[in-house]
Design a protein around this motif. Structure first.
Motif, PDB file in Angstrom:
ATOM      1  N   ALA A  92       1.623  14.499   0.398  1.00 23.31           N
ATOM      2  CA  ALA A  92       0.344  14.986   1.019  1.00 23.31           C
ATOM      3  C   ALA A  92      -0.407  13.982   1.269  1.00 23.31           C
ATOM      4  N   GLY A  93       0.602  12.762   1.543  1.00 25.02           N
ATOM      5  CA  GLY A  93       0.077  11.553   2.561  1.00 25.02           C
ATOM      6  C   GLY A  93      -1.162  11.216   1.532  1.00 25.02           C
ATOM      7  N   ALA A  94      -0.297  11.186  -0.351  1.00 20.17           N
ATOM      8  CA  ALA A  94      -1.593  10.569  -1.135  1.00 20.17           C
ATOM      9  C   ALA A  94      -3.241  10.207  -0.712  1.00 20.17           C
ATOM     10  N   PRO A  95      -3.698  11.771  -0.514  1.00 20.79           N
ATOM     11  CA  PRO A  95      -5.193  11.545  -0.067  1.00 20.79           C
ATOM     12  C   PRO A  95      -6.294  10.619  -0.708  1.00 20.79           C
ATOM     13  N   GLU A  96      -6.602  10.366  -0.406  1.00 20.30           N
ATOM     14  CA  GLU A  96      -8.029   9.413  -0.467  1.00 20.30           C
ATOM     15  C   GLU A  96      -9.076  10.421  -0.797  1.00 20.30           C
ATOM     16  N   VAL A  97      -9.114  10.275  -1.768  1.00 21.77           N
ATOM     17  CA  VAL A  97     -10.184  11.454  -2.758  1.00 21.77           C
ATOM     18  C   VAL A  97     -10.945  10.506  -3.365  1.00 21.77           C
ATOM     19  N   ALA A  98     -12.314  11.039  -3.611  1.00 18.42           N
ATOM     20  CA  ALA A  98     -13.315  10.763  -4.800  1.00 18.42           C
ATOM     21  C   ALA A  98     -12.816  11.473  -6.292  1.00 18.42           C
ATOM     22  N   PRO A  99     -12.420  10.334  -7.168  1.00 15.44           N
ATOM     23  CA  PRO A  99     -12.506  10.625  -9.149  1.00 15.44           C
ATOM     24  C   PRO A  99     -12.560  12.373  -9.151  1.00 15.44           C
ATOM     25  N   GLU A 100     -14.148  12.361  -8.861  1.00 16.49           N
ATOM     26  CA  GLU A 100     -14.552  12.954  -9.124  1.00 16.49           C
ATOM     27  C   GLU A 100     -14.852  14.612  -8.734  1.00 16.49           C
ATOM     28  N   ARG A 101     -14.495  14.471  -6.698  1.00 12.33           N
ATOM     29  CA  ARG A 101     -13.908  15.490  -6.151  1.00 12.33           C
ATOM     30  C   ARG A 101     -12.324  16.297  -6.577  1.00 12.33           C
ATOM     31  N   LEU A 102     -11.491  15.613  -6.884  1.00 10.84           N
ATOM     32  CA  LEU A 102     -10.350  16.084  -7.708  1.00 10.84           C
ATOM     33  C   LEU A 102      -9.906  16.612  -8.640  1.00 10.84           C
ATOM     34  N   GLY A 103      -8.892  17.104  -8.584  1.00 11.28           N
ATOM     35  CA  GLY A 103      -9.170  18.731  -9.837  1.00 11.28           C
ATOM     36  C   GLY A 103      -7.084  18.926  -9.796  1.00 11.28           C
ATOM     37  N   VAL A 104      -7.361  19.464 -11.333  1.00  8.09           N
ATOM     38  CA  VAL A 104      -5.602  20.167 -11.178  1.00  8.09           C
ATOM     39  C   VAL A 104      -6.077  21.010 -12.316  1.00  8.09           C
ATOM     40  N   ASP A 181     -15.852  27.123  -5.009  1.00  7.99           N
ATOM     41  CA  ASP A 181     -16.954  26.682  -5.645  1.00  7.99           C
ATOM     42  C   ASP A 181     -17.050  25.325  -5.661  1.00  7.99           C
ATOM     43  N   GLY A 182     -16.711  24.564  -4.643  1.00 10.99           N
ATOM     44  CA  GLY A 182     -17.625  23.348  -4.508  1.00 10.99           C
ATOM     45  C   GLY A 182     -17.472  22.356  -4.935  1.00 10.99           C
ATOM     46  N   ARG A 183     -16.483  22.429  -6.707  1.00 11.70           N
ATOM     47  CA  ARG A 183     -16.431  21.420  -7.821  1.00 11.70           C
ATOM     48  C   ARG A 183     -15.502  20.337  -7.441  1.00 11.70           C
ATOM     49  N   ALA A 184     -14.284  20.859  -6.459  1.00 10.75           N
ATOM     50  CA  ALA A 184     -12.746  19.860  -5.766  1.00 10.75           C
ATOM     51  C   ALA A 184     -13.569  20.039  -3.576  1.00 10.75           C
ATOM     52  N   ASP A 185     -12.875  18.767  -3.543  1.00  6.89           N
ATOM     53  CA  ASP A 185     -12.036  18.611  -2.251  1.00  6.89           C
ATOM     54  C   ASP A 185     -10.684  18.870  -2.547  1.00  6.89           C
ATOM     55  N   VAL A 186     -10.287  18.501  -3.482  1.00  8.08           N
ATOM     56  CA  VAL A 186      -8.746  18.112  -3.284  1.00  8.08           C
ATOM     57  C   VAL A 186      -8.023  18.914  -4.499  1.00  8.08           C
ATOM     58  N   VAL A 187      -7.425  20.090  -4.558  1.00  6.94           N
ATOM     59  CA  VAL A 187      -6.849  20.568  -6.176  1.00  6.94           C
ATOM     60  C   VAL A 187      -4.982  20.747  -6.004  1.00  6.94           C
ATOM     61  N   VAL A 188      -4.311  19.904  -7.538  1.00  6.01           N
ATOM     62  CA  VAL A 188      -3.887  19.721  -7.453  1.00  6.01           C
ATOM     63  C   VAL A 188      -3.117  20.986  -8.331  1.00  6.01           C
ATOM     64  N   VAL A 189      -2.576  21.462  -8.414  1.00  9.63           N
ATOM     65  CA  VAL A 189      -1.636  22.951  -8.929  1.00  9.63           C
ATOM     66  C   VAL A 189      -0.508  23.320  -9.373  1.00  9.63           C
ATOM     67  N   GLY A 190      -0.224  23.819 -10.278  1.00 15.00           N
ATOM     68  CA  GLY A 190       1.275  24.962  -9.905  1.00 15.00           C
ATOM     69  C   GLY A 190       1.555  24.993 -11.891  1.00 15.00           C
ATOM     70  N   GLY A 191       2.634  24.672 -11.655  1.00 16.24           N
ATOM     71  CA  GLY A 191       2.984  25.450 -13.648  1.00 16.24           C
ATOM     72  C   GLY A 191       4.414  25.136 -13.414  1.00 16.24           C
ATOM     73  N   THR A 192       4.741  25.509 -15.317  1.00 14.93           N
ATOM     74  CA  THR A 192       6.294  24.279 -15.502  1.00 14.93           C
ATOM     75  C   THR A 192       6.701  24.752 -16.760  1.00 14.93           C
ATOM     76  N   GLU A 193       7.467  24.919 -16.869  1.00 15.62           N
ATOM     77  CA  GLU A 193       8.704  25.677 -17.743  1.00 15.62           C
ATOM     78  C   GLU A 193       9.213  25.067 -17.867  1.00 15.62           C
ATOM     79  N   ALA A 194       9.853  24.862 -19.383  1.00 10.84           N
ATOM     80  CA  ALA A 194      10.689  23.842 -20.266  1.00 10.84           C
ATOM     81  C   ALA A 194      11.206  24.986 -21.456  1.00 10.84           C
ATOM     82  N   SER A 195      12.331  25.726 -21.820  1.00  8.76           N
ATOM     83  CA  SER A 195      11.988  26.863 -22.383  1.00  8.76           C
ATOM     84  C   SER A 195      13.496  27.576 -22.760  1.00  8.76           C
ATOM     85  N   ILE A 196      14.536  27.004 -22.048  1.00 10.65           N
ATOM     86  CA  ILE A 196      16.152  27.181 -21.915  1.00 10.65           C
ATOM     87  C   ILE A 196      16.674  26.565 -23.422  1.00 10.65           C
ATOM     88  N   HIS A 197      16.596  27.210 -25.005  1.00  9.09           N
ATOM     89  CA  HIS A 197      16.249  26.933 -26.393  1.00  9.09           C
ATOM     90  C   HIS A 197      17.013  28.701 -26.745  1.00  9.09           C
TER      91      HIS A 197
END
Lengths: 413, 82
Positions: A92-104, A181-197
């Motif tokens: 994404a080009g490591a966007p410059e964004v205020a910490p309080e406007r960046l979510g995960v 909702d105006g809580r963030a300008d940038v949000v890093v989203v996704g999913g993960t799994e490591a359950s081959i057990h």
């Protein structure tokens, strides 16, 4: 009067999964129709009596960028998510964004199952004193969201949807909400799994969810084939950077596609069996939310897990939701190549949906020897299918045990 | 066989490196775990758990807070052997 809602742009992608250790190699392997299912090169089958001894494991070397202390403090699920998040952020080009406007928002189906079970072994075999002090931070389901928020300095909120195989898509949907909702300008989203057990495989096998095609694992994941007999377990993570259209435009960011519509429903029906009403409701909501017509939807990246009931049921739900307007749709189940990433599935398939829109190519569905005659739509079989130019929309579904139905509509940039 | 203080320092440096990435040559007797080596409380417990196993000693939780420097830890482990 409320301000017009922000459009949500997708500006960064990252992934580690069975097809590749980054987005470019993953997309290349997907277009080539690569099967990743392999028999385990260990003794699990003999040692534990497993009836299923194959899965789709992440490509070797995918985690090489992590330092040893980093990987010691992260469960494998957290390692996958961290590597994918760093890729997406750089993409994404490591966007410059205020910490309080960046979510995960990073979901998982199970969380740190390897850490949980390994440390229980430590307690039993070596005593309580030997338990790794990092156990709790590693096994908790919110570990990936928390570690990525620390990595990026994201303070707008770090969330972890847990909805089985819908978790990754629910993260996309909730991230869209944070921007709208105006809580963030940038949000890093996704999913993960490591359950081959061995325990997880035994459990999925005993609920009759897994393919038992042990003699030919490479063709076991065969959505829409008449002889499909269950899913193949996969693993990995995928991360997307979502950004308000204004924020992306202000910094001149490349936009792959827009996350334009989301639908979320619960079946309230059965703990593992799907319900057509819940699925259709989520899809209808996503299409309406995206403000597109049924005709605009030219591609479906389906949940399509290769189970006898689920595959055709999903396509019928799509048809119901779109009022039967489906002739223009070409369907791909990328799980035919990657296996089922559970909580990572919806995220990886969101990446595929975004890339399909961006490159105007639907990845293939492999391993169909005899197409199920009940299949009501055109499948991109064996080779990629070209998508039309102009404004197009791509639908992605993810459904989870417990009756969680998530649909997301991506539109072309 | 009791370990010498030099062996304990070497072993401890390996553990610190393994758990935190701090270079082994930076793990010196006068270094403070928190102020100089930037080791947080969970990592400190991880080092303790590993050191107990490696040197076959027991470091009670109430002692850990007294181990401010690498030298404190080496001295404690040396004294706790046998």
């Amino acid at each position: 009067m409320s301000a017009p809602r922000s459009r949500v742009a997708v500006t960064g992608l990252g992934t580690v999964n069975p097809l590749g250790g980054d987005v470019a190699s993953t997309w290349e392997a997907a277009l080539a129709g690569t099967s990743t299912a392999r028999t385990f090169d260990n003794d699990w089958k003999e040692r534990y009596g497993l009836s299923v001894d194959f899965a789709c494991q992440i490509v070797p070397g995918a985690l090489d960028s992590l330092t040893r202390p980093e990987s010691k403090k992260l469960d494998p699920s957290g390692q996958y998510a961290m590597v994918a998040a760093r890729q997406a952020w750089a993409d994404a080009g490591a966007p410059e964004v205020a910490p309080e406007r960046l979510g995960v928002v990073v979901g998982t189906g199970i969380g740190g199952i390897w850490t949980t079970l390994d440390q229980w072994d430590v307690v039993r075999e070596r005593g309580a004193r030997r338990v790794n002090p990092y156990t709790v931070p590693m096994l908790m389901a919110n570990s990936s969201a928390a570690n990525i928020s620390m990595e990026l300095g994201a303070r707008a909120g770090a969330h972890t949807p847990v909805s089985a195989c819908a978790s990754g898509s629910e993260a996309v949907a909730l991230g869209m909400g944070m921007i709208r909702d105006g809580r963030a300008d940038v949000v890093v989203v996704g999913g993960t799994e490591a359950s081959i057990h061995p325990m997880t495989i035994a459990a999925f096998a005993n609920i009759r969810a897994l393919s038992g095609r042990v003699d030919d694992p490479q063709t076991a994941s065969r959505p829409y084939d008449v002889d499909r007999d269950g899913f193949v377990l996969g693993e990995g993570a995928a991360i997307l950077v979502l950004e308000s259209e204004e924020h992306a435009a202000a910094r001149g960011a490349r936009v792959y596609a827009y996350a334009s519509g989301r639908g979320m429903a619960a079946d309230a029906h059965h703990i593992s069996a799907p319900s057509p009403e819940g699925q259709a409701s989520a899809i209808r909501e996503a299409v309406e939310d995206a403000d597109v017509a049924a005709q605009d939807i030219v591609h479906l990246n389906s949940h399509g897990t290769s189970t006898p009931l689920g595959d055709i049921g999903e396509l019928n739900s799509v048809s119901t939701a779109l009022g039967g307007i489906t002739d223009q749709i070409v369907v791909s189940s990328t799980k035919s190549m990657t296996g089922h990433l559970l909580g990572g599935a919806g995220a990886l398939e969101s990446v595929f949906s975004v890339l399909a829109s961006h490159h105007r190519l639907a990845p293939p569905t492999i391993n169909i020897e005899n197409l199920d005659p009940e299949t009501p739509m055109r499948i991109a079989q064996d080779t990629p299918a070209e998508l039309p130019g102009g404004d197009i929309a791509v639908l992605n579904n993810a459904f989870g045990f417990g009756g969680h139905d998530i649909a997301v509509v991506f539109t072309s940039a | 066989m009791a370990h010498t203080e030099n062996e304990i320092l070497e072993g401890l440096a390996e553990i610190v490196n393994e758990e935190t990435g701090v270079a082994t040559e930076d793990v010196k007797l006068e270094k403070s775990f928190t102020d100089d080596l930037d080791i947080d409380s969970i990592s400190m417990m991880t080092i303790v758990v590993n050191a107990e196993e490696k040197f076959d000693v027991r470091i009670p939780d109430e002692e850990v807070k007294n181990l401010a420097t690498v030298g404190d830890a080496v001295k404690y482990i040396a004294g706790a052997q046998n």
